[in-house]
Design a protein around this motif. Sequence first.
Motif, short mmCIF file in Angstrom:
data_model
loop_
_atom_site.label_atom_id
_atom_site.label_comp_id
_atom_site.label_asym_id
_atom_site.label_seq_id
_atom_site.Cartn_x
_atom_site.Cartn_y
_atom_site.Cartn_z
N SER A 82 -11.07 -36.77 -74.04
CA SER A 82 -11.48 -35.48 -73.46
C SER A 82 -10.67 -35.11 -72.23
CB SER A 82 -12.96 -35.54 -73.09
OG SER A 82 -13.18 -36.57 -72.15
N GLY A 83 -10.80 -33.85 -71.84
CA GLY A 83 -10.23 -33.34 -70.60
C GLY A 83 -8.72 -33.35 -70.58
N ASP A 119 -18.59 -34.97 -63.19
CA ASP A 119 -17.17 -34.65 -63.02
C ASP A 119 -16.23 -35.35 -63.99
OD1 ASP A 119 -17.61 -37.15 -62.05
OD2 ASP A 119 -16.43 -36.90 -60.24
N PHE A 120 -16.72 -36.13 -64.92
CA PHE A 120 -15.84 -36.90 -65.77
C PHE A 120 -15.08 -36.03 -66.75
CE2 PHE A 120 -14.93 -39.38 -69.61
CZ PHE A 120 -14.07 -40.31 -69.05
N GLN A 121 -13.82 -35.77 -66.48
CA GLN A 121 -12.91 -35.07 -67.37
C GLN A 121 -13.56 -33.85 -68.03
OE1 GLN A 121 -11.32 -38.06 -70.00
NE2 GLN A 121 -10.02 -38.88 -68.40
N ASP A 122 -14.14 -33.01 -67.22
CA ASP A 122 -14.91 -31.88 -67.72
C ASP A 122 -14.10 -30.59 -67.64
OD1 ASP A 122 -16.97 -30.38 -68.70
OD2 ASP A 122 -18.19 -30.49 -66.90
N ILE A 123 -13.44 -30.24 -68.72
CA ILE A 123 -12.76 -28.95 -68.80
C ILE A 123 -13.13 -28.31 -70.13
CG2 ILE A 123 -10.81 -29.67 -67.36
CD1 ILE A 123 -9.14 -29.94 -69.90
N GLY A 126 -11.74 -26.04 -75.60
CA GLY A 126 -11.62 -24.95 -76.57
C GLY A 126 -10.90 -23.75 -75.97
N ALA A 127 -11.19 -23.44 -74.71
CA ALA A 127 -10.54 -22.30 -74.05
C ALA A 127 -9.04 -22.54 -73.90
CB ALA A 127 -11.18 -22.05 -72.69
N ILE A 128 -8.67 -23.77 -73.59
CA ILE A 128 -7.24 -24.09 -73.45
C ILE A 128 -6.51 -23.86 -74.77
CG2 ILE A 128 -5.61 -26.00 -73.12
CD1 ILE A 128 -7.56 -27.09 -71.03
N PHE A 129 -7.09 -24.33 -75.86
CA PHE A 129 -6.44 -24.18 -77.16
C PHE A 129 -6.46 -22.72 -77.62
CE2 PHE A 129 -7.82 -28.75 -77.43
CZ PHE A 129 -6.55 -29.25 -77.18
#
Length: 148
Positions: A82-83, A119-123, A126-129
């Motif tokens: 993730s992240g 806070d663990f790798q939380d982005i 889907g929005a990035i892709f």
Amino acid sequence: MMLQSQQTRSYTGAEFLVHALVSAGVTHVFGGHGGSVVALIDALVAHPSITWVYCRCEVNASQTAMAYAKLTGNLGCCVATSGPGAAHLLSGIVDADLDRVPLICLTGTKDSGHVRYADFQDIDQGAIFRMASLAFSETVGDVHQLLP
């Protein structure tokens, strides 16, 4: 969570996904490890028709999967945690998309109840892709979404 097959054998979501990859013609999967993809990698390694190729960096995983698909004509496949791990796949994914190379990329994520908390790798992967205008990107929040 377990899914029932027609033969009454129970599969985990990861096992079901690996069987779907094999059915689609995937023979090699490139990627790294991380907490959110441990079950998937375990299922990949356990499957007799899949060759798991460990890459130290997710950028290498997506680029190698793309090169594999270009050179063999087979479906390329890569995995990242993730992240940032998912974000690092992007250069290879965009390159494959621009060259019309068939590529499946699987990323892990946190439990859906914990997204946007802690806070663990939380982005928002889907929005990035989606911003990269890729052909298809889907977030699976429940194992039952894997069923047709």
